[in-house]
Scaffold this active site. Structure first.
Site, short mmCIF file in Angstrom:
data_model
loop_
_atom_site.label_atom_id
_atom_site.label_comp_id
_atom_site.label_asym_id
_atom_site.label_seq_id
_atom_site.Cartn_x
_atom_site.Cartn_y
_atom_site.Cartn_z
N THR A 50 -12.02 -6.53 1.64
CA THR A 50 -11.26 -6.05 0.47
C THR A 50 -11.88 -6.54 -0.84
OG1 THR A 50 -9.28 -6.18 1.83
CG2 THR A 50 -8.95 -5.94 -0.53
N ILE A 75 -1.05 -5.28 1.04
CA ILE A 75 -0.64 -6.43 1.87
C ILE A 75 0.78 -6.87 1.51
CG2 ILE A 75 -1.19 -8.82 2.50
CD1 ILE A 75 -4.18 -8.09 1.93
N THR A 94 -2.25 -10.66 -5.04
CA THR A 94 -2.94 -9.98 -6.14
C THR A 94 -4.43 -10.26 -6.02
OG1 THR A 94 -2.96 -11.90 -7.61
CG2 THR A 94 -0.95 -10.58 -7.61
N ALA A 106 -4.28 -14.73 -0.52
CA ALA A 106 -4.98 -13.74 -1.35
C ALA A 106 -6.31 -14.30 -1.84
CB ALA A 106 -4.09 -13.31 -2.51
N ASP A 143 -4.53 -20.16 2.84
CA ASP A 143 -5.67 -19.65 3.60
C ASP A 143 -6.92 -19.59 2.72
OD1 ASP A 143 -6.92 -18.36 5.89
OD2 ASP A 143 -6.82 -16.48 4.77
N GLU A 188 -14.55 -22.73 -1.69
CA GLU A 188 -14.55 -22.62 -0.23
C GLU A 188 -15.91 -23.01 0.31
OE1 GLU A 188 -12.95 -18.81 0.94
OE2 GLU A 188 -11.05 -19.23 -0.02
N HIS A 214 -9.69 -19.55 5.50
CA HIS A 214 -9.88 -18.13 5.11
C HIS A 214 -9.95 -17.23 6.36
CE1 HIS A 214 -11.45 -15.54 1.57
NE2 HIS A 214 -10.84 -14.77 2.45
N GLY A 226 -7.55 -14.90 7.11
CA GLY A 226 -6.64 -13.74 6.97
C GLY A 226 -7.15 -12.47 7.64
N ALA A 227 -8.45 -12.24 7.55
CA ALA A 227 -8.99 -10.99 8.10
C ALA A 227 -9.71 -11.22 9.41
CB ALA A 227 -9.95 -10.37 7.09
P1 NAD Z 1 -4.05 -4.16 -3.39
O1 NAD Z 1 -5.00 -3.73 -4.44
O2 NAD Z 1 -3.53 -3.17 -2.43
O3 NAD Z 1 -2.80 -4.90 -4.07
C1 NAD Z 1 -2.94 -5.82 -5.10
C2 NAD Z 1 -1.79 -5.61 -6.04
O4 NAD Z 1 -1.80 -6.66 -7.01
C3 NAD Z 1 -1.87 -4.28 -6.81
O5 NAD Z 1 -0.74 -3.47 -6.54
C4 NAD Z 1 -1.92 -4.71 -8.26
O6 NAD Z 1 -1.24 -3.87 -9.14
C5 NAD Z 1 -1.27 -6.09 -8.18
N1 NAD Z 1 -1.53 -6.90 -9.37
C6 NAD Z 1 -2.62 -6.88 -10.19
N2 NAD Z 1 -2.43 -7.74 -11.21
C7 NAD Z 1 -1.22 -8.31 -11.03
C8 NAD Z 1 -0.47 -9.26 -11.76
N3 NAD Z 1 -0.92 -9.79 -12.89
N4 NAD Z 1 0.75 -9.61 -11.28
C9 NAD Z 1 1.23 -9.07 -10.14
N5 NAD Z 1 0.57 -8.14 -9.41
C10 NAD Z 1 -0.64 -7.77 -9.86
O7 NAD Z 1 -4.77 -5.38 -2.63
P2 NAD Z 1 -4.44 -5.96 -1.18
O8 NAD Z 1 -5.28 -5.27 -0.18
O9 NAD Z 1 -2.97 -6.01 -1.00
O10 NAD Z 1 -5.06 -7.45 -1.33
C11 NAD Z 1 -4.38 -8.46 -2.04
C12 NAD Z 1 -5.24 -9.71 -2.10
O11 NAD Z 1 -5.50 -10.21 -0.79
C13 NAD Z 1 -6.63 -9.53 -2.73
O12 NAD Z 1 -6.90 -10.66 -3.53
C14 NAD Z 1 -7.57 -9.52 -1.55
O13 NAD Z 1 -8.87 -9.90 -1.88
C15 NAD Z 1 -6.88 -10.54 -0.66
N6 NAD Z 1 -7.22 -10.49 0.76
C16 NAD Z 1 -7.38 -11.68 1.40
C17 NAD Z 1 -7.65 -11.70 2.75
C18 NAD Z 1 -7.85 -12.99 3.47
O14 NAD Z 1 -8.61 -13.03 4.43
N7 NAD Z 1 -7.20 -14.07 3.10
C19 NAD Z 1 -7.76 -10.49 3.46
C20 NAD Z 1 -7.59 -9.30 2.77
C21 NAD Z 1 -7.30 -9.30 1.41
C1 MLT Z 2 -11.19 -9.80 2.03
O1 MLT Z 2 -11.21 -9.77 0.80
O2 MLT Z 2 -11.34 -8.79 2.72
C2 MLT Z 2 -10.93 -11.09 2.69
O3 MLT Z 2 -11.15 -12.17 1.92
C3 MLT Z 2 -11.35 -11.21 4.08
C4 MLT Z 2 -12.78 -11.47 4.39
O4 MLT Z 2 -13.57 -10.55 4.44
O5 MLT Z 2 -13.10 -12.60 4.67
#
Ligand code: NAD
Ligand code: MLT
Length: 335
Positions: A98, A176, A227, A255, A280, A285, A303, A305-306
Site C-alpha cells: 500500500t 482498512i 491514515t 498504519a 506494528d 524500523e 511490521h 500487518g501485511a
Molecule cells: P486508504 O487510503 O484506503 O485510507 C486512508 C484514509 O486516511 C483515507 O480515507 C484518507 O482520507 C484518510 N486520511 C488522510 N488524512 C487524514 C487525516 N488528517 N485525518 C484522518 N484521516 C485522514 O488507506 P488504507 O489502505 O486504509 O491504509 C491505511 C494505512 O495503513 C496507510 O498508512 C498504509 O500504508 C498502512 N498499511 C500498513 C500495513 C502494515 O503492514 N502495517 C499494511 C497495509 C497498509
Molecule cells: C503496506 O504499506 O503495504 C504495508 O506497510 C505492508 C508491507 O508491505 O510491508
C-alpha cells in the site's frame, strides 16, 4: 505525494499513457524484498525478463538499477532520489503493498517514471492484524503467554478488559479503517471515526458515527489510526492530544510509525494517561526506542500487518498484472 482523490500516484506520464492508451516497452524488471515468486512468473509469461533478488545493499542497488527498465519492491528497499538519478533506463516502479513512503515519488515524477502500488491487496490482512492486536492488548495475551512459557502461573497479574461496550475511535475511515470497524462491531464495540474525505453518510453505512477530531478524543476507550503518514497526520496523537483523551485510553497503530508520536506515547504510558499501546509500525524500523518497546503495557509486532500468505500472493500478482497492463497500454491502476 498523498492525494485525497485516492489516485495520488498517477503522475503526469501515467495520465498520458492511460488517456492515449500508449503502450511502452519493458525489457526487464528487478524484483526485490522477497516479493512472492508468482510476480516474476507473470512478468515472464508476458515476455518481460524478471530477476528476483531478496536483498541488495545500497551500493549494490546503485550499481544494478541502471540495467533495468522496471523495479518492484515491498518496503525494505528504499527507492530514494539518488537511486532514481542513476536509474537511467527506469520507466516504472512497482510497490507490492500500500504505502509508497519508501519511494521518492516526486523524484520519480521529475524523471517521468511511473509509480504504482497495490492499494487493496493487503487491506484484509492489515485489518485482521489490527483487531488481533486489540484483543491481545486487552487481555495481555503476549504477556501471559511469555510468563507461562517461562514456567510461571500468573493468573492474578493479567487482569484484562472486555471490548464489549467500549467505544473505538477510528482515525482514517479508508479501506482498512472500514474493515476494522465492521469486525470490532461484532465484539460489541461502538465505532466512531474521523476522515476528511469520507462523509458522515458513508461512515454511517458501516455503522460508524463520523465526528470531528476534537469531539472524538474524549469519547474513545480505544483509538486506532489508519491514515497515511503525511504532514497533517504526523504526531496526530501526541503531546497535545493525549491530554484530551480519556485517562487510560488504549491506542493501536498498524498504519505508519510517527502518526502516534513515540515520545509522547511513552510519557502517556508512564503517567497512566495511556493504558496500553499495540504497535506494528515505528518511527524508525527496526525501532530504536527500546523504553517504549519494553514497556509492560506495550504489545508489539515487527511490521507484520501485511505478512500473510494470502496478502503477499495478492500484492505480488496484482503488481505484476498492473505492470503488464501498463505495458499493453491498458488503463493504469494505483492509489
Ligand atoms: P486508504 O487510503 O484506503 O485510507 C486512508 C484514509 O486516511 C483515507 O480515507 C484518507 O482520507 C484518510 N486520511 C488522510 N488524512 C487524514 C487525516 N488528517 N485525518 C484522518 N484521516 C485522514 O488507506 P488504507 O489502505 O486504509 O491504509 C491505511 C494505512 O495503513 C496507510 O498508512 C498504509 O500504508 C498502512 N498499511 C500498513 C500495513 C502494515 O503492514 N502495517 C499494511 C497495509 C497498509
Ligand atoms: C503496506 O504499506 O503495504 C504495508 O506497510 C505492508 C508491507 O508491505 O510491508
Amino acid at each position: 505525494s498523498y492525494s485525497p482523490t485516492r489516485r495520488g500516484h498517477c503522475i503526469d506520464r501515467l495520465h498520458k499513457i492511460s488517456s492515449n492508451k500508449m503502450a511502452f516497452t519493458l525489457r526487464n524488471v528487478l524484483i526485490l524484498d522477497n516479493v512472492a515468486s508468482c510476480c516474476a512468473q507473470i512478468l515472464q509469461d508476458n515476455g518481460i525478463k524478471a530477476d528476483s533478488v531478496a536483498k541488495l545493499s545500497k551500493e549494490e542497488l546503485l550499481a544494478r538499477i541502471p540495467n533495468y527498465d522496471g523495479v518492484i519492491v515491498r518496503s525494505a528497499t528504499k527507492i530514494t532520489a539518488d537511486v532514481i538519478d542513476v536509474a537511467k533506463n527506469l520507466k516504472i516502479i512497482g510497490r507490492a503493498g500500500t504505502g509508497v513512503d519508501n519511494i521518492d515519488v516526486s523524484a520519480a515524477s521529475r524523471h517521468g517514471i511511473i509509480v504504482m502500488n497495490t492499494p487493496a491487496g493487503n487491506t484484509l490482512s492489515a485489518a485482521e492484524h489490527t483487531c488481533a492486536m486489540m484483543c491481545a492488548m486487552s487481555r495481555y495475551l503476549p504477556q501471559g503467554h511469555m510468563s507461562l512459557k517461562e514456567g510461571r502461573w500468573d493468573r492474578k497479574l493479567f487482569m484484562g478488559n472486555e471490548l464489549n461496550g467500549k467505544t473505538l475511535a477510528i482515525v482514517g475511515l479508508g479501506k482498512i479503517g472500514k474493515e476494522v470497524a465492521t469486525r470490532m462491531q461484532s465484539f460489541g464495540m461502538t465505532t466512531i471515526g474521523y476522515d476528511p474525505i469520507i462523509p458522515a453518510s458513508e461512515a454511517a453505512e458501516f455503522n460508524t458515527e463520523w465526528m470531528e477530531l476534537e469531539q472524538l478524543w474524549s469519547k474513545a476507550d480505544y483509538i486506532t489510526v489508519h491514515t497515511p503518514l503525511i504532514p497533517q497526520t504526523r504526531g496526530l496523537l501526541g503531546e497535545k492530544t493525549f491530554p484530551l483523551c480519556k485517562p487510560g485510553v488504549r491506542v493501536i497503530n498498524v498504519a505508519r510509525g510517527g502518526i502516534i508520536d513515540e515520545a509522547a506515547l511513552l510519557k502517556a504510558l508512564e503517567s497512566g494517561q495511556c493504558g496500553g499501546a499495540a504497535l506494528d509500525v515505528f518511527e524508525q524500523e527496526p525501532p530504536t526506542n527500546s523504553a517504549l518497546i519494553q514497556h509492560p503495557k506495550v504489545v508489539c509486532t515487527p511490521h507484520l500487518g501485511a505478512s500473510t500468505e494470502e496478502a503477499q500472493l495478492r500484492v505480488a500478482m496484482e503488481i505484476a498484472e498492473q505492470m503488464v497492463d501498463a505495458v499493453n497500454g491498458k488503463s493504469l491502476f494505483g492509489a
